[in-house]
Write an enzyme that holds these catalytic residues in place. Structure first.
Site, mmCIF file in Angstrom:
data_model
loop_
_atom_site.group_PDB
_atom_site.id
_atom_site.type_symbol
_atom_site.label_atom_id
_atom_site.label_comp_id
_atom_site.label_asym_id
_atom_site.label_seq_id
_atom_site.Cartn_x
_atom_site.Cartn_y
_atom_site.Cartn_z
ATOM 1 N N PHE A 376 -36.973 10.138 -72.922
ATOM 2 C CA PHE A 376 -35.889 9.513 -73.692
ATOM 3 C C PHE A 376 -34.611 8.914 -73.243
ATOM 4 C CE2 PHE A 376 -37.859 12.694 -76.521
ATOM 5 C CZ PHE A 376 -39.093 12.098 -76.450
ATOM 6 N N CYS A 377 -34.460 8.878 -71.870
ATOM 7 C CA CYS A 377 -33.297 8.345 -70.990
ATOM 8 C C CYS A 377 -32.204 9.233 -71.422
ATOM 9 C CB CYS A 377 -33.081 6.875 -71.368
ATOM 10 S SG CYS A 377 -34.164 5.845 -70.649
#
Length: 451
Positions: A376-377
């Site tokens: 998710f970055c």
């Protein structure tokens, strides 16, 4: 709440009827068995669908679309007024006042990179390493102090106080996430800003995940800057904003230069002389994205008129989702501050013995459900949270709720997860080009992609 087996259905009060509607609410998607089902979009945290009100507003504007600020034609005057009105709407949306500037950017990432380039020389930056990469990576170097993932909200406050005590005198900036894009938990913003103020620090709030779900008031929160993205605010037309104090931005040269950012350019023979425009135009080089700014403003206005319905809708569904997930054998939810902490409609988890990428692929191919899998970055945060639950991989599955979510979507994903754990996938899957997918995937693409 404990659900009765085998169903994950929870009876709740009817959802409000005034929740704003989104494009794609009636979208059907194909499954690997050849049937079609209504799409269950449970990936709002990545990019939210377009509000119907936003789509209609964009359609209304398009015939009037023209150059902004520098056109003499009537359509240009209309577009300019639309663009500047959008600034006022954004300022009102976050509770800013007339002295605060609104710089239109591409997204939160662009906004935070802009602010990073505008910091006065010698500014110390303090941030938690649990930040999304958009808020983590723009600040690097010896003047940046990263605080490790806290074990609780109280620990976060104490850790920030300790970190600020260790910073040298001079300008300071604290970077805060409003709500985690991994767990959905809302950070103790007010308590953290109180600590920052005691040390004379400014605060920038990454509101990408909170702005679509809760009302923001930068005066009440006592933050100096807010960064947000249209594509997470149901306005996916390429606009975001940095809102807040103007002085650092006025003193900084633009990090993107070109037309619109300049007041005057003269030829001095051996070099060009440039006088930069005032803020906010100084930081909006090139032709402004008037359509994106208008879309973002309409989305903000629509949410602002419906906050009670929006919050109630999402909280009802979030409770339903979390209660249902608790009945899935081997499912481990990720949490920063504990299960009882306030959160928006985001839940990340792993399932024992099943790779997260496979879980997401099965939900899509066999059930018509869109979720996100990965880190998710926010790789550092996700990796540490996975370590807390003893996961064997560095990826998780994320379900995120928004205005396009319905109770049936929540019930469907719970039933699908229970079925996957009990019986396994219905078809064969393999990793191709780094992603899981059916070995034989007959799902046709939409006609507009036909070559």
């Amino acid at each position: 709440m404990t659900l009765a087996v085998p169903t994950a259905r929870v009876e709740q009060a009817p959802l409000p009827l005034t929740v704003p509607t989104v494009a794609g609410a009636r979208l059907d998607v194909p499954l690997v068995d050849g049937t079609r089902v209504p799409y269950a979009n449970l990936d709002h945290a990545a990019s939210a669908p377009c509000l119907d009100a936003v789509r209609d507003a964009v359609d209304e504007l398009l015939p009037w679309y023209a150059s902004v600020h520098r056109g003499a034609g009537f359509a240009s005057q209309v577009s300019t007024k639309v663009y500047e009105r959008a600034r006022r709407v954004l300022r009102r949306f976050v509770g800013a006042d007339a002295t605060d500037t609104v710089v239109f950017t591409r997204n939160t990432t662009d906004s935070l990179n802009l602010l990073a380039k505008a910091l006065p020389k010698g500014t110390s930056v303090v941030l938690f390493d649990t930040e999304h990469h958009a808020a983590l990576l723009p600040w690097r170097g010896p003047s940046v102090h990263r605080v490790e993932t806290p074990a609780s909200a109280g620990d976060a406050v104490l850790a920030l106080d300790k970190a600020l005590q260790a910073t040298p005198t001079g300008p300071r900036l604290v970077v805060l996430t409003a709500a985690s894009n991994v767990t959905g938990e809302v950070w103790p913003i007010k308590s953290l800003t109180e600590v920052a103020r005691r040390h004379g620090a400014r605060v920038v709030l990454d509101a990408a995940q909170l702005a679509p779900h809760r009302q923001i008031d930068i005066r009440a929160l006592d933050v100096d800057y807010v960064a947000l993205s249209g594509h997470k605010l149901y306005a996916p037309f390429g606009a975001g904003a940095l809102i807040g104090r103007a002085d650092w931005l006025k003193a900084a040269e633009p990090y993107l230069v070109g037309g619109g950012a300049t007041a005057q350019v003269v030829d001095w023979g051996d070099h060009l002389g440039v006088a930069w425009a005032n803020v906010p135009e100084r930081h909006e080089a090139g032709s402004p994205n008037v359509v994106g700014a208008h879309a973002l403003a309409v989305a903000c206005d629509t949410l602002a008129r419906n906050w009670d319905a929006v919050v109630d809708h999402e909280q009802v569904l979030t409770r339903r989702l979390r209660a249902g997930l608790a009945t899935v054998p081997g499912l481990r939810s990720l949490s920063l501050f504990g299960d009882d902490h306030d959160r928006v409609g985001v839940v990340s988890f792993t399932v024992d013995g099943i790779e997260s990428g496979l879980v997401a692929a099965v939900l899509s191919a066999e059930h018509g459900i869109g979720v996100r899998d990965g880190a998710f970055c926010a790789h550092i945060a996700t990796r540490r949270l996975l370590g807390r639950v003893g996961a064997q991989e560095e990826r998780a599955v994320r379900i995120s709720i928004g205005l396009g979510t319905r109770a049936e979507h929540v019930d469907r994903v719970i039933a699908a997860l229970r079925s996957l754990v009990a019986d396994g996938p219905a078809v064969e899957y393999a990793v191709v080009d780094g992603r899981w997918g059916p070995v034989r995937d007959p799902r046709p693409l939409p006609a507009f992609l036909a070559e």
